[in-house]
Every structure is written in structure tokens, then in C-alpha cells.
Design an enzyme around this catalytic site. Structure first.
Site, short mmCIF file in Angstrom:
data_model
loop_
_atom_site.label_atom_id
_atom_site.label_comp_id
_atom_site.label_asym_id
_atom_site.label_seq_id
_atom_site.Cartn_x
_atom_site.Cartn_y
_atom_site.Cartn_z
N SER A 44 10.25 65.82 45.38
CA SER A 44 9.32 66.91 45.73
C SER A 44 8.04 66.89 44.90
CB SER A 44 10.00 68.27 45.59
OG SER A 44 10.18 68.61 44.23
N LYS A 87 8.06 72.36 39.77
CA LYS A 87 6.96 72.58 40.73
C LYS A 87 5.64 72.77 39.98
CE LYS A 87 9.95 72.75 44.04
NZ LYS A 87 10.17 71.51 44.73
#
Length: 182
Positions: A44, A87
Site C-alpha cells: 500500500s 500510511k
């Protein structure tokens, strides 16, 4: 003479035990309050981070200022217990985020994202506009391929207190971009 040797041996054993206990206490304090290590699972955050990269997550900035836009953070997964996500912070409390035609806009301005692949298209799910409340952040994975990242597009803004650390340094592997994460 033999009594002195036994006393010396006991003192030495006690000193070793004290040293080991002190080292354990210091390690626990460092891990709890200063930094932790983590590793990347999944893609990701590609191309910035790769599967199995090992990172230091610094906790100290969280005590004073909180995360800043552009920083990569480790956070408790809002949609799964006992799981963490890595993230990038796109927006902080008071900001607005919109995604239009695959581009991310922060407070009405196109966000320059030199950390994603050129030509990457940022997909949306149910909505394309977010107002970030105070005490929250909006996070995205750097990999914007459809379905590649569970992030704020999927679960919304996340509370700052769910952030476990700010990653600033990759310590393994040594074969690509070792060191400071940008």
C-alpha cells in the site's frame, strides 16, 4: 579464603542480575515512550516503501506537535483489532480533502505528490470530499492502484491518538534507499 571467593561470586551474580534488569527496564521505557520498530506488510505504500522494509517509528513528536502533512505514520487499524497500518498523512484537523479526476486536492489546491508513481490515479469509493475534524488526520497509501490501500478513502479520518509513531528511518533492507524516508 573460600568464603571470600563465594562472596565475590555472589556479588558478581547480583551485579549481572542488576545489569540485566536495568537493561530490560530501559528497553521497555524506550519501546513504550521513544520509538518502536515496525515492518511493511503489503504494497500500500509502494513505491516509497516495499514489502518487508523495516522501519523505526518515532513517538516523541506525538507528545509535542502531532503528525504533520506528508509524514508517514504507523497507526492502529480502524477496521481491524491488533493490526497496524502504515500510511502518509495528507491532511490534518481543519483541512479539506477532495479527490477529483484521480487527483488529490488539499484545501482547494492540487496536492503535489512526488512520492507516488507518475500518472497514478487516485480512486475513490463512496465519497470524494472530506472535512478533517480537529484531532484527526486524513491518510492515504502511496500506492493509488484501485484496492491497493485501505486508507481514509475507505474508513474516513482517523484520530490522532490512534497514531503509534512517525516513521522517519528505514533500517532494513540495505539494498534500496537505506536511511531517511521522504
Amino acid at each position: 579464603m573460600e568464603g571470600d571467593n563465594n562472596k565475590t561470586a555472589k556479588n558478581e551474580v547480583l551485579e549481572w542480575i542488576k545489569s540485566i534488569l536495568l537493561a530490560v527496564v530501559i528497553a521497555v521505557l524506550i519501546k513504550t515512550f521513544i520509538f518502536n520498530t515496525t515492518y511493511v506488510l503489503g504494497n500500500s505504500m509502494y513505491p516509497t516503501l516495499h514489502e518487508r522494509d523495516r522501519l523505526f517509528a518515532n513517538k516523541i513528536p506525538l507528545y509535542f506537535s502531532g503528525p504533520k502533512r506528508g509524514e508517514i505514520v504507523v497507526l492502529k487499524a480502524p477496521d481491524a483489532t491488533n493490526k497496524d497500518y502504515i500510511k502518509r498523512v495528507i491532511a490534518i484537523g481543519g483541512d479539506t480533502v477532495s479527490i477529483i479526476d484521480g487527483k488529490v486536492y488539499l484545501n482547494g489546491q492540487l496536492l503535489e505528490e512526488d512520492y507516488i508513481e507518475e500518472g497514478a490515479y487516485t480512486h475513490v469509493y463512496d465519497q470524494n470530499y472530506w472535512q478533517v475534524p480537529e484531532g484527526y488526520v486524513f491518510v492515504l497509501g502511496d500506492n493509488r492502484e484501485e484496492g491497493a490501500s485501505k486508507d481514509s478513502r475507505y474508513f474516513g479520518c482517523v484520530p490522532v491518538d490512534s497514531i503509534k509513531g512517525i516513521t522517519t528511518f528505514r533500517y532494513y533492507p540495505f539494498n534500496h534507499r537505506f536511511g531517511k524516508i521522504e
